[in-house]
Design an enzyme around this catalytic site. Sequence first.
Site, PDB file in Angstrom:
ATOM      1  N   CYS A   1    -106.530  42.915 -94.209  1.00  0.00           N
ATOM      2  CA  CYS A   1    -107.505  42.308 -93.251  1.00  0.00           C
ATOM      3  C   CYS A   1    -107.784  40.873 -93.639  1.00  0.00           C
ATOM      4  O   CYS A   1    -108.080  40.668 -94.833  1.00  0.00           O
ATOM      5  CB  CYS A   1    -108.825  43.221 -93.554  1.00  0.00           C
ATOM      6  SG  CYS A   1    -110.414  42.703 -92.962  1.00  0.00           S
TER       7      CYS A   1
ATOM      8  N   HIS B   1    -109.773  57.252 -89.160  1.00  0.00           N
ATOM      9  CA  HIS B   1    -108.924  55.943 -89.351  1.00  0.00           C
ATOM     10  C   HIS B   1    -109.546  55.162 -90.647  1.00  0.00           C
ATOM     11  O   HIS B   1    -110.449  54.547 -90.435  1.00  0.00           O
ATOM     12  CB  HIS B   1    -108.678  55.156 -88.207  1.00  0.00           C
ATOM     13  CG  HIS B   1    -108.067  53.814 -88.481  1.00  0.00           C
ATOM     14  ND1 HIS B   1    -106.755  53.728 -87.835  1.00  0.00           N
ATOM     15  CD2 HIS B   1    -108.402  52.573 -88.806  1.00  0.00           C
ATOM     16  CE1 HIS B   1    -106.428  52.542 -88.129  1.00  0.00           C
ATOM     17  NE2 HIS B   1    -107.340  51.774 -88.889  1.00  0.00           N
TER      18      HIS B   1
ATOM     19  N   ASP C   1    -100.783  49.042 -87.346  1.00  0.00           N
ATOM     20  CA  ASP C   1    -101.951  48.512 -88.523  1.00  0.00           C
ATOM     21  C   ASP C   1    -101.032  47.986 -89.683  1.00  0.00           C
ATOM     22  O   ASP C   1    -101.319  46.863 -90.423  1.00  0.00           O
ATOM     23  CB  ASP C   1    -102.546  49.511 -88.889  1.00  0.00           C
ATOM     24  CG  ASP C   1    -104.246  49.083 -88.844  1.00  0.00           C
ATOM     25  OD1 ASP C   1    -104.350  47.737 -89.430  1.00  0.00           O
ATOM     26  OD2 ASP C   1    -105.011  49.641 -88.916  1.00  0.00           O
TER      27      ASP C   1
END
Lengths: 307, 307
Positions: free
Chosen positions: B241, B208, B14
Site C-alpha cells: 500500500c 478481504h 492486488d
Amino acid sequence: MAEQVILREVGLRDGIQMAKCFLDTKHKLDWALRSQAAGIREMELTSFVPAKVVPQFADAEELAKYLPQLSGIVASALVPNLKGAERALAAGFTHINYVLSVSELHSQSNVRRSTDEAIDEFKRIVALKQTEAGKNMVLGVALATSFGCTLQGHVAPERVFEVANIVAAGGADELIVADTVGYGNPVEVKALLEPMMDIAAGRRVVCHFHDTRGLGLANVAAALDVGVRVFDTSLAGLGGCPFAPGATGNINTEDTAFMLESMGYSTGIDIAALLELRCDVESWLGDERYHGAIARAGLPKTFTMNS
Amino acid sequence: MAEQVILREVGLRDGIQMAKCFLDTKHKLDWALRSQAAGIREMELTSFVPAKVVPQFADAEELAKYLPQLSGIVASALVPNLKGAERALAAGFTHINYVLSVSELHSQSNVRRSTDEAIDEFKRIVALKQTEAGKNMVLGVALATSFGCTLQGHVAPERVFEVANIVAAGGADELIVADTVGYGNPVEVKALLEPMMDIAAGRRVVCHFHDTRGLGLANVAAALDVGVRVFDTSLAGLGGCPFAPGATGNINTEDTAFMLESMGYSTGIDIAALLELRCDVESWLGDERYHGAIARAGLPKTFTMNS
C-alpha cells in the site's frame, strides 16, 4: 474502564536463550528497567539452568541483585529442576516457573527425564515451597508442548489435562499452557483452554504461544474468548527453536499489545516506548531475527490506548 | 466431511498491482494454471483499470483470451467503473468485482469520486447487467476501507452498513468487505460482519483482509465465528500500500490455508504445490516483500489435510 490483560515479557528469557551473543548484565537490566517504565508489569527475567547448558543465563544470580530496582514488576525466573528452584530462591526470586514437558520425547530431550519423572521433580519443588526457605514461593508450572511436539508429533489433550490436574492439585499456583513449537490453532486453543480454566479452579492460567506458523495472534484471540487474560510475549518476537529453522520466537509484545488495545482491553503498555527499546535491543544483540508488524507498519491513525 | 472454506487468490491482481516489474502474460497464465492445479477454485485474475493508471494490467484483454484454459476456476476481474465493466464483459469475464470506497477521502483519492458518486456508478453497472451484454454478469461489490482509512482515519460502521444495504438492494450478487489498509481487529470484524451477513440476506459475503499490522489471521478466525466462508488471499502475502511503508499485502494464501485446514475446514488447497509456485513467482518478480510463516517454518509434523 477497560478489562485488563497482562502481558508477561519473556524476551530476557525465552527471547535470548538461543541468541548468538551473550547479552551483558547491564543491558539486561536496562531492558528490564525500560520495560518497567513502558508499563510492563510482569517479566520472566532469567533462567536458573546450568550455565554450561545455556551460557546466556550465567549471570542469573548477578541480575537478581537488581530485583529491588524492579519493584514495579513481578519478576519471575524459569527453573528446570529443584536445584534451579533452590538457586532462584537463594538469589531472591519468589516467582518461579517450573517447566514440565507433556511430550515424552521433548521431556527426555530437554531435561533427560520422562514426564512422570518431571512430575516427581515438581513434587520436590512443592516440598521446598513448604519449607521456611520456600514459604514465599509463587509456583507457576509450564506445560510445555501442550499442542504437539516437533519430536513426537501429536500430544494427547487427555495427557495434558491429566498432568494439569496433578500439578493443580499438587501445589502449583499458576498453570502456563505452552505451545512450545507453534503447532496450535484457534480451534485447539479453545478446546484445550476451556477445560483448563476449570482444572485451574481459580488459579491463574497463562498462555505461552509461539508464532512459528503465523497463528500466534489468532490463538491469543481464541484464548481471550475462553477467558484467558495473561499471555507470555517477547519484544520483537525474539526467540527461536533449534527444531524449526527460520521459526519465529514467542508472540511479539508490541503486536499483541496493539491487538489487545484495539480490541478494547487495557494492557497499560506504551507501545511507542517499546519500539524505541526494541531498536536498542537490536543494536545490542546484532544478527538475530526480529519480527513484528507494528515495528514495520506503525500504529493505525485511528489507534488509541484504553485506560 | 469437513466444512468448505473458499480462498479466492488475488495475487495476480492486488498482489502485483504495485510490483516494480511488469509480469508478462505468459507468467501470469502459468501462475493461474498452477494455482488451478493446486486446488485454488477462485481467482481475481486481473483488473480493468486504465493501463496508464496501473501498467501492470495493460494485458487484461490478452490474459482473458486464456479463460477457456481456466475453466476449473471461477475467474473474476476487478473494475473501478462502468467502462472497466464493459471492457471486462467484452473480454469474456462474467464475474466482476466493482470497488467502492466507504471512506470519502479514499474514494476521492482512488477514483476521484465521492462515495455517493461511486454508488451512482454502481447503479450504471447494474443497468449494464440488465442488458443483453450483461445478462451473465455476477456482480461483486467490494466495500473498501470498511475498517478505517489511512487518509481519513475512522470510517463509521453505520456508513458501511448504509452503503452495504444500498448495493445489496440495488443488484449486487456478492458483498466483499475489505480492510484495505489493515486496521481491523477481531472485535471489529465480528461487530461489522455479523450485521453484514443479515444485510447480505443470502448473498455471498467475502472478507478481504490485509495483514499490514499482523492481525490478518486473527481476523479470519473472527470472521469464521460469525459465518464467513470466503476470503481473499494472496500468494506469499504479496501486495502493498503506498500509504503504509513496509506494510504487507493481503493475508497470505499458504498460511490461511494452513490455519483453516488445521482448524478442521477443507480448502482443497495443496499447500506444498503453492510453496513451489511461490518460489517461481519470487524468481519472476524479483525484489518484492514476500511474507508467510509456512514458507519459513514448514508445516507441522502433525499436519493433515481435510477432505
